[in-house]
Design a protein around this motif. Structure first.
Motif, PDB file in Angstrom:
ATOM      1  N   PRO A  95       0.846  -1.201   0.000  1.00 32.30           N
ATOM      2  CA  PRO A  95       0.000   0.000   0.000  1.00 32.30           C
ATOM      3  C   PRO A  95       0.880   1.249   0.000  1.00 32.30           C
ATOM      4  O   PRO A  95       2.057   1.189   0.382  1.00 32.30           O
ATOM      5  N   PRO A  96       0.332   2.393  -0.395  1.00 37.49           N
ATOM      6  CA  PRO A  96       1.125   3.630  -0.451  1.00 37.49           C
ATOM      7  C   PRO A  96       1.308   4.269   0.935  1.00 37.49           C
ATOM      8  O   PRO A  96       1.060   5.464   1.136  1.00 37.49           O
ATOM      9  N   GLN A 125       0.955   8.614  -3.492  1.00 39.04           N
ATOM     10  CA  GLN A 125      -0.225   8.077  -2.815  1.00 39.04           C
ATOM     11  C   GLN A 125      -1.425   7.955  -3.758  1.00 39.04           C
ATOM     12  O   GLN A 125      -2.155   6.967  -3.712  1.00 39.04           O
ATOM     13  N   ILE A 126      -1.614   8.925  -4.622  1.00 36.74           N
ATOM     14  CA  ILE A 126      -2.826   8.954  -5.441  1.00 36.74           C
ATOM     15  C   ILE A 126      -2.690   8.199  -6.756  1.00 36.74           C
ATOM     16  O   ILE A 126      -3.671   8.053  -7.492  1.00 36.74           O
ATOM     17  N   ASN A 161      -2.096   5.030  -7.283  1.00 34.04           N
ATOM     18  CA  ASN A 161      -2.604   3.654  -7.218  1.00 34.04           C
ATOM     19  C   ASN A 161      -1.617   2.664  -7.821  1.00 34.04           C
ATOM     20  O   ASN A 161      -1.983   1.737  -8.537  1.00 34.04           O
ATOM     21  N   MET A 162      -0.335   2.881  -7.510  1.00 31.41           N
ATOM     22  CA  MET A 162       0.706   1.947  -7.938  1.00 31.41           C
ATOM     23  C   MET A 162       1.593   1.570  -6.756  1.00 31.41           C
ATOM     24  O   MET A 162       2.795   1.354  -6.889  1.00 31.41           O
ATOM     25  N   ARG A 164      -0.888   4.981 -17.638  1.00 28.09           N
ATOM     26  CA  ARG A 164      -1.545   5.564 -16.470  1.00 28.09           C
ATOM     27  C   ARG A 164      -1.050   6.969 -16.116  1.00 28.09           C
ATOM     28  O   ARG A 164      -1.823   7.787 -15.600  1.00 28.09           O
TER      29      ARG A 164
END
Length: 771
Positions: free
Chosen positions: A584-585, A603-604, A606-607, A643
């Protein structure tokens, strides 16, 4: 009120969706006019809290000395233009590499009508992107409050403006030389304004720093006024003050176009006038714009792409555009046609090249490798400029803006200098640069960002300790180790004896001293040899630079194979790489006391822990190639391109940073990437387009074919180089420079048996048979 959506509405939406998707994904037509595919507004929807590029629309020529941009921010605000702004305050000549570095030598022009208004807030006008045209070689916008359309066409050191006024006896052009010390002089008989700005954000600079400018108009002045601060001055034509400016008045008919020519110089007003006459001559506005377009198309056309979607093509050329600005020229051509420059180190006018406006911490990774591949002649000039940096300043600048700036870490000038020579550049004083590299590696500089902070500890212990009050110590150690490797590479290429260069090879292995077997990550180490404790691998900053241990652990560019061994072999290495995307970030921002924008951008996205918006981890995707899992590189390269990039105002996932983040995209779209710049190899990924043609400066051509390429067929099933099957996970720079044809056979499913042997892995120092 909530609208009611009927079945018929749903049917219409469903029918429209394929057409919309087709418009976004349809293959672009053959590219004959690449400059028209660029969106200069890509990355401008940014703010200090969240960067989507932190760019501004740069209206300029490649590597030009001066850029122009519409200015929505206030004077001195690094965010000069933001997409969500409503008003333009002026049109600024800028040299700004990033908002964090801010600007130097800037001044602004602004047309107004009606009541005389000259301060930045009073003269500001509402505008709309609907009435704005932004191209690299041309900018136009309608200023609603003034009822004036402003157009700009640039050259390297000059520009033409064209103002279309309404019918009025109160048409004005405001010249703002900015605060912090400026000068203005109006010469009505010559329809001319002369002035200078001395404002700069990063210093120190010599006391004689001035950006001189000369402005001429094609229409006589009906009136003139001088102003200082927020007050009009008396009846005078010349003023030096903290904040000087002028207002030129005209009487205009409806639709009348008033032409303005402007050029500048860091040397003198006379040189600025020479720059104006040389670069604009008698050309019309339209001729200057057309010439600018031709320069851009010639520069961009060195790479032609085919078979990508409209979005991919726009993103590719918009990214390439961003790569062709920094470092920008600081040199000029004098009356004797000699190349000269004002020195940001000693204030003298000296012969030779000079460039400014780049941070090697960012750009050593992919921007300079790209110049060495596609534009070596401009990098040859840049290398000659570095010689002058060292001679005049005593150090190589790790960040130049325009002199030495105390920003970021590392000694990455070593990579920039070594790579250029190792990849074949010649024609400049490499012996002086060799001395410069050794000097920078063995000494602390006049500021922590120059030379090597903590060099005594590093040379004695093999690392910069965590507990000796030198911040970002682990990051410094890892970067110094790679930089030592780069110096070693250059020494070998120069034929230096092992007695002189062996120490740099030895220090290139210093990364091992920070590897913590317990966590399998890099960790700060105290002076006594113990690891820092407590240790949080998610903590940003502290021992690392704008990242955490999960980001910097991979900064072993010179010896990935050695890192594989430290982690327990290939399988464990690949599993560790996988974790970057599956974690998780999580983050710990306590070192900064706030969530810095780089954290938020990770964080935003999604990687997981993959923080592509900043430089330390950008190469990490390519490391699967070293451990026998190249299909994972192929997957994640395409994911990152899909992305994280798009030719829209929010089209980057962090700071664009002087072409580096763009260079990652452009290299990746070609199908390879320079993980270790000081080695003449590129690590293979997977191309984005069905065909790419590289027209090298030496007249040779590299053709990259992937006819089956698509979003679903992103895996390399097979590769042929010059018609022969090729299994290696790297390409040789020298071979490419001789011309090559790369044929990629793309497939929907990964070929997990291809290119998996140790012999297929790219270069690593510990696997080098010469050692």
């Amino acid at each position: 009120m909530t609208p009611v959506i009927t079945a018929q509405d749903m049917k219409l939406h469903t029918l429209a969706l394929p057409a919309l998707l087709f418009a976004l994904t349809a293959a672009a037509a053959p590219i004959t006019d690449p400059v028209e595919w660029i969106n200069p507004l890509m990355g401008t929807a940014s703010k200090p809290e969240l960067s989507n590029g932190n760019t501004y629309p740069t209206i300029a020529l490649p590597w030009g000395m001066n850029f122009w941009t519409p200015q929505t921010g206030k004077m001195g605000n690094g965010w000069a233009y933001t997409y969500d702004a409503d008003k333009i305050r002026g049109f600024k000549q800028t040299h700004q590499p990033s908002p964090w570095m801010n600007d130097y030598g800037q001044f602004a022009i602004m047309p107004v009508t009606g009541k005389l208004r000259f301060t930045q807030d009073d003269r500001a006008s509402w505008f709309s992107h609907k009435a704005e045209v932004a191209k690299p070689y041309y900018y136009s916008v309608y200023l609603a409050d003034a009822d004036v359309t402003t157009e700009i066409a640039p050259t390297e050191r000059a520009a033409q403006f064209r103002f279309t006024f309404p019918k009025t006896d109160e048409a004005w052009v405001v010249v703002d030389a900015y605060d912090k010390g400026s000068y203005i002089k109006v010469i009505p008989a010559e329809r001319k304004v002369i002035g200078y700005s001395t404002r700069y954000a990063r210093g120190p600079l010599p006391k004689n720093f001035k950006n001189w400018f000369v402005i001429t108009f094609d229409k006589p002045f009906a009136s003139t006024r001088i102003w200082s601060g927020d007050k009009l001055a008396g009846d005078m034509m010349e003023l030096a003050s903290d904040h000087s400016g002028a207002v030129l008045g005209f009487k205009t008919e409806k639709g009348e176009k008033v032409g303005m020519r402007v050029a500048s110089s860091f040397i003198s007003a006379e040189q600025a006038e020479l720059n104006l006459k040389r670069e604009l001559a008698t050309d019309s506005f339209d001729t200057t714009a057309q010439k600018g377009k031709e320069v851009w198309n010639k520069t961009l056309s060195r790479i032609s792409v085919e078979g990508g979607s409209v979005d991919q093509t726009r993103t590719f050329y918009s990214s390439l555009y961003r790569m062709l600005f920094f470092p920008n020229k600081l040199y000029e051509i004098d009356a004797n046609n000699q190349i000269v420059h004002w020195s940001p180190y000693n204030g003298q006018i000296l012969p030779g090249y000079m460039f400014a406006g780049t941070g090697f911490w960012d750009t050593f990774r992919a921007l300079y490798p790209f110049l060495n591949l596609m534009y070596p002649s401009i990098n040859r000039e840049m290398q000659a400029g570095l010689v002058n940096d060292y001679k005049e300043g005593g150090w190589l600048p790790e960040w130049s803006s325009p002199g030495l700036a105390n920003v970021m870490i590392g000694n990455n000038s070593a990579s920039v200098v070594a790579e250029a020579y190792v990849k074949g550049l010649r024609g400049y004083d490499i012996d002086t640069l060799w001395q410069a590299l050794k000097h920078g590696a063995d000494n602390e500089g006049p500021m922590t960002a120059v030379g090597r902070a903590g060099v005594k500890y590093y040379n004695e212990l093999g690392y910069v300790p965590y507990d000796v009050k030198i911040n970002e110590n682990a990051a410094r150690t890892l970067e110094y180790a790679y930089d030592d490797f780069a110096i070693y590479q250059l020494g070998k290429a120069l034929g230096k004896p092992q007695s002189e260069i062996g120490i740099y090879r030895q220090r290139a292995m210093n990364y091992k001293k920070l590897f913590d077997p317990e966590t399998g990550l890099m960790r700060g180490k105290n002076r006594d040899g113990s690891f820092q404790s407590p240790f949080n691998p998610y903590k940003w900053g502290d021992a690392f630079t704008e990242g955490n241990s999960w980001h910097y652990t991979w900064s072993v560019f010179q010896d990935v194979n050695g890192l594989v061994d430290l982690m327990g072999g290939r399988d464990k290495f690949v599993a560790k790489l996988d974790q970057v995307f599956t974690l998780p970030p999580t983050f710990d921002e306590s070192y900064y006391g706030e969530v810095i924008h780089e954290i938020r951008e990770m964080q935003i996205a999604n990687m997981g822990q993959y923080a592509h918006g900043n430089q330390p981890i950008q190469h990490m995707i390519y490391l699967y190639d070293y451990a026998g899992a190249p299909w994972k590189t192929q997957y994640w390269v395409r994911e990152a391109m899909n992305r994280l990039y798009k030719a829209t105002p929010d089209g980057y996932c962090g700071d664009e940073d002087n072409g580096q983040t763009s260079a990652w995209y452009v290299f990746s779209a070609l199908g390879f990437y320079p993980v270790t710049p000081a080695v003449p190899q590129y690590v293979v990924g997977a191309p984005l387009f069905k065909k790419v043609t590289l027209k090298l400066e030496n007249g040779k051509t590299v053709v990259i074919n992937a006819p089956a390429n698509s979003d679903s067929k992103r895996y390399v099933n097979a590769l042929k180089v010059n018609g022969k099957p090729y299994s290696r996970n790297w390409l040789d720079h020298t071979s490419l420079m001789q011309g090559a044809i790369l044929d990629f056979d793309m497939a929907e499913k990964p070929n997990i048996r291809r290119s998996t042997s140790a012999a297929d892995a790219p270069y690593s120092l510990s696997a080098d048979p010469q050692h």
